[in-house]
Motif scaffolding. Structure first.
Motif, mmCIF file in Angstrom:
data_model
loop_
_atom_site.group_PDB
_atom_site.id
_atom_site.type_symbol
_atom_site.label_atom_id
_atom_site.label_comp_id
_atom_site.label_asym_id
_atom_site.label_seq_id
_atom_site.Cartn_x
_atom_site.Cartn_y
_atom_site.Cartn_z
ATOM 1 N N SER A 294 0.856 -1.193 0.000
ATOM 2 C CA SER A 294 0.000 0.000 0.000
ATOM 3 C C SER A 294 0.888 1.238 0.000
ATOM 4 O O SER A 294 1.868 1.324 0.731
ATOM 5 C CB SER A 294 -0.914 -0.003 1.223
ATOM 6 O OG SER A 294 -0.153 0.067 2.404
ATOM 7 N N LEU A 295 0.554 2.168 -0.842
ATOM 8 C CA LEU A 295 1.305 3.405 -0.974
ATOM 9 C C LEU A 295 0.466 4.570 -0.485
ATOM 10 O O LEU A 295 -0.743 4.618 -0.730
ATOM 11 C CB LEU A 295 1.692 3.653 -2.435
ATOM 12 C CG LEU A 295 2.602 2.623 -3.102
ATOM 13 C CD1 LEU A 295 2.750 2.938 -4.576
ATOM 14 C CD2 LEU A 295 3.947 2.594 -2.433
ATOM 15 N N SER A 296 1.124 5.523 0.149
ATOM 16 C CA SER A 296 0.415 6.734 0.542
ATOM 17 C C SER A 296 0.197 7.598 -0.701
ATOM 18 O O SER A 296 0.765 7.340 -1.771
ATOM 19 C CB SER A 296 1.225 7.496 1.590
ATOM 20 O OG SER A 296 2.397 8.029 1.011
ATOM 21 N N ASP A 297 -0.605 8.622 -0.556
ATOM 22 C CA ASP A 297 -0.858 9.519 -1.694
ATOM 23 C C ASP A 297 0.425 10.202 -2.151
ATOM 24 O O ASP A 297 0.644 10.386 -3.347
ATOM 25 C CB ASP A 297 -1.911 10.561 -1.324
ATOM 26 C CG ASP A 297 -3.307 9.963 -1.211
ATOM 27 O OD1 ASP A 297 -3.524 8.868 -1.767
ATOM 28 O OD2 ASP A 297 -4.176 10.592 -0.565
ATOM 29 N N THR A 298 1.282 10.576 -1.213
ATOM 30 C CA THR A 298 2.552 11.207 -1.565
ATOM 31 C C THR A 298 3.434 10.259 -2.358
ATOM 32 O O THR A 298 4.070 10.659 -3.338
ATOM 33 C CB THR A 298 3.284 11.660 -0.288
ATOM 34 O OG1 THR A 298 2.419 12.486 0.479
ATOM 35 C CG2 THR A 298 4.552 12.418 -0.615
ATOM 36 N N GLN A 299 3.464 8.990 -1.959
ATOM 37 C CA GLN A 299 4.263 8.012 -2.686
ATOM 38 C C GLN A 299 3.688 7.745 -4.073
ATOM 39 O O GLN A 299 4.440 7.528 -5.029
ATOM 40 C CB GLN A 299 4.353 6.714 -1.884
ATOM 41 C CG GLN A 299 5.217 6.850 -0.647
ATOM 42 C CD GLN A 299 5.202 5.607 0.207
ATOM 43 O OE1 GLN A 299 4.160 4.964 0.334
ATOM 44 N NE2 GLN A 299 6.334 5.276 0.792
ATOM 45 N N GLY B 261 10.869 10.049 0.648
ATOM 46 C CA GLY B 261 10.908 11.126 1.626
ATOM 47 C C GLY B 261 12.173 11.963 1.496
ATOM 48 O O GLY B 261 13.208 11.477 1.032
ATOM 49 N N LEU B 262 12.089 13.204 1.910
ATOM 50 C CA LEU B 262 13.227 14.125 1.766
ATOM 51 C C LEU B 262 14.428 13.692 2.605
ATOM 52 O O LEU B 262 15.562 13.700 2.128
ATOM 53 C CB LEU B 262 12.810 15.539 2.164
ATOM 54 C CG LEU B 262 12.069 16.338 1.104
ATOM 55 C CD1 LEU B 262 11.635 17.684 1.666
ATOM 56 C CD2 LEU B 262 12.941 16.546 -0.104
#
Length: 128
Positions: free
Chosen positions: A3-8, A51-52
């Motif tokens: 499952s991926l987050s919206d950002t991913q 992520g940064l």
């Protein structure tokens, strides 16, 4: 399934478009604009996916500074307007940065039905 987050998900899209623009820019005889857009999208997509903080930790590890210099230097040279030299530096830096991932990718491809058969042929499967 992962499952991926919206950002991913956004990052995967940016990275995919970045690879597309880089590939298309190379096909069209190293078009400066397409390569520059591809570089920016690829790096931004990578930052969105992992992520940064992890992106900075990945690029600026002590043993990867040479590879990071070549990769980001190549991106900068493409943005300045010398696409051929920039892409050569960038590809070299990419291979230095991601050389640890290549055995994992080859192991994964070996499990894909058609490509796995090709990679398991006698002349390819063992280095001679």
């Amino acid at each position: 399934m992962i499952s991926l987050s919206d950002t991913q998900k956004i990052g995967m899209g940016l990275t995919g478009f970045g690879v597309f623009f880089l590939f298309f820019g190379m096909i069209l005889f190293f078009d400066k604009a397409l390569l520059a857009i591809g570089n920016v999208l690829f790096v931004a997509g990578l930052a969105f996916v992992i992520g940064l903080e992890r992106t900075f930790r990945f690029f600026f590890q002590k043993h990867k500074m040479k590879a990071t210099g070549f990769f980001l230097g190549g991106v900068l040279i493409v943005l300045i307007g010398w696409p051929l030299i920039g892409m050569i530096l960038e590809i070299y830096g990419f291979f230095l940065l991601f050389r640890g991932f290549f055995p994992v990718v080859v192991g994964f491809i070996r499990r894909v039905p058609v490509l796995g058969y090709i990679l398991n042929l006698p002349g390819i499967s063992s280095p001679t």
